[in-house]
Design an enzyme around this catalytic site. Structure first.
Site, mmCIF file in Angstrom:
data_model
loop_
_atom_site.group_PDB
_atom_site.id
_atom_site.type_symbol
_atom_site.label_atom_id
_atom_site.label_comp_id
_atom_site.label_asym_id
_atom_site.label_seq_id
_atom_site.Cartn_x
_atom_site.Cartn_y
_atom_site.Cartn_z
ATOM 1 N N ARG A 1 79.502 40.439 61.526
ATOM 2 C CA ARG A 1 78.243 40.283 60.774
ATOM 3 C C ARG A 1 78.501 39.349 59.595
ATOM 4 O O ARG A 1 79.101 39.711 58.606
ATOM 5 C CB ARG A 1 77.747 41.647 60.270
ATOM 6 C CG ARG A 1 77.469 42.648 61.380
ATOM 7 C CD ARG A 1 76.748 43.891 60.877
ATOM 8 N NE ARG A 1 77.440 44.589 59.831
ATOM 9 C CZ ARG A 1 78.355 45.552 60.009
ATOM 10 N NH1 ARG A 1 78.685 45.936 61.229
ATOM 11 N NH2 ARG A 1 78.917 46.144 58.976
ATOM 12 N N ASP B 1 58.109 30.539 32.233
ATOM 13 C CA ASP B 1 57.906 29.379 33.113
ATOM 14 C C ASP B 1 58.669 28.135 32.688
ATOM 15 O O ASP B 1 58.604 27.118 33.379
ATOM 16 C CB ASP B 1 56.417 29.019 33.154
ATOM 17 C CG ASP B 1 55.545 30.244 33.176
ATOM 18 O OD1 ASP B 1 55.580 30.945 34.198
ATOM 19 O OD2 ASP B 1 54.869 30.517 32.156
#
Ligand SMILES: *Cc1c(COP(=O)(O)O)cnc(C)c1O
Length: 384
Positions: free
Chosen positions: A219, A313
């Site tokens: 995996r 932001d």
């Protein structure tokens, strides 16, 4: 780049992902397959694009954490087998069957409930999870294991395709606990009437250090993205990994500050002399976390410090010189001789590299490169 309207983006180097998978296949003993782990939007890289690339490079199975991630891949046209590593609901077995999605089973009562709900004829592939010492999911005793295999045997549509376990310390230099878990797994496999076709236990750290312990499938998660499973085993890795994720923005504002002038919330930064300060359109809502204040970015091939608080932001950097609006700024990746790796950001945040690309949010579009050319631009806001 016409489906997003802000100059902040992540670049995903699918060639690197291809090479990381192809190199692993070359490294693995014959007969050991690769299961590409693409949970959490492929660790933030882009699920369908990474899955497609990994399959092209020779992976034969995909893994995700939750059924919804598997369904999203099916919706995007991915037909390869997919294993859900986490828990699913018994009531969703039919949904999984219809989409040929393999589920993890680790409780007899779950299987009883699933058997009482599902009477369809579409086969349901199951992998039995064994808890050898991770303490998360998995059966622990022989009696429950036998109940599970008997229930699967009796149900006309249930198929035990695989059995697996997960290691807690494969990324640590000391291998005592890893060896203990491996021996425990060998012992627990004896509880099964017969070994199912697929047996797997190895995450990236295990397979890169002990490929012979991977049974017949590995995996492959973090190192498919070119990242070392931990800083301590990085020097032990058998070959060079290629980092796939980088993060970029552009200057949207540049101004000169006089000594004593301040920057951002709290006015925590004061210009000491005449300084050039640039504004970047990326902030903590993009996953560029507030803790990264005082870290640096790359502009014109040089380091530039992040000054003042990082806003939701936007954030501000101190420039080495006045630079034009639109100048490219690299937050993760290479500019000239300078390189900021995912590991550098993780170290600064006192976390692990896994968390960094996962944290770069839906607001940041991913641009995919394949064969060194832009293949696709995915505006993350619109992708379901
Ligand atoms: C996430 C996950 C993996 C992948 O691990 P890496 O360290 O990223 O290679 C493998 N197995 C399970 C059960 C997982 O949850």
């Amino acid at each position: 780049m016409d489906n997003f309207h802000r100059d902040t983006w992540a670049e995903i180097d699918l060639d690197a992902i291809y090479d990381n998978v192809a190199n692993l296949r070359r490294f693995l003993p014959d007969g050991t397959q690769v299961m590409a782990v693409v949970k959490a939007n492929a660790y933030g890289h882009g699920d369908a694009q990474v899955a497609t690339t990994a399959l092209e490079a020779g992976a034969s199975y995909l893994a995700v954490a939750i059924l919804d991630e598997a369904l999203a891949l099916r919706q995007k046209g991915i037909n390869a087998p997919i294993l859900v590593l986490g828990a699913s609901r018994p009531a969703d077995v039919e949904l999984a069957a219809r989409h040929r999605i393999t589920l993890t089973v680790f409780r007899a009562d779950w299987l009883e409930e699933a058997a009482s709900i599902y009477n369809g004829s579409i086969p349901v592939h199951l992998h039995l999870k064994m808890d050898t010492g991770m303490g998360r999911l998995g059966v622990k005793d022989e009696e429950e294991t036998k109940r599970i295999t008997t229930l699967i045997d009796r149900h006309p549509s249930f198929i035990l395709e695989g059995v697996y376990t997960h290691f807690a310390t494969a990324d640590e230099v000391n291998t005592d606990y890893l060896s203990y878990q491996y021996r425990r797994f060998l012992h627990m496999l004896e509880w099964l009437p017969s070994r199912p076709p697929i047996v797997h236990c190895a995450n990236s750290a295990t397979v890169l250090r002990f490929p012979e312990r991977a049974f017949n499938m590995a995996r492959f998660g973090i190192s498919m993205y070119g990242l070392a499973p931990s800083p301590s085993i990085k020097p032990l890795l058998p070959y060079e990994l290629k980092e796939a994720f980088s993060l970029h923005s552009r200057l949207v504002h540049v101004k000169r500050l006089q000594p004593g002038e301040k920057v951002s919330y709290g006015a925590t930064y004061t210009a000491q002399e005449e300084e050039w300060i640039g504004t970047l359109p990326i902030g903590y809502a993009d996953g560029w976390l507030r803790r990264l204040q005082h870290f640096h970015v790359l502009v014109n091939g040089q380091k530039a410090p992040i000054v003042g608080r990082i806003c939701m932001d936007q954030c501000m950097i101190r420039l080495p010189e006045p630079l034009p609006i639109g100048t490219k700024v690299t937050l993760i990746g290479r500019q000239g001789d300078e390189f900021i790796s995912v590991d550098d950001v993780a170290r600064y945040l006192e976390t692990i590299n896994y968390e960094v690309p996962c944290t770069i949010s839906y607001r940041v579009p991913r641009i995919f490169f394949r064969n060194k050319r832009i293949m696709e631009v995915r505006n993350a806001v619109c992708h379901g």
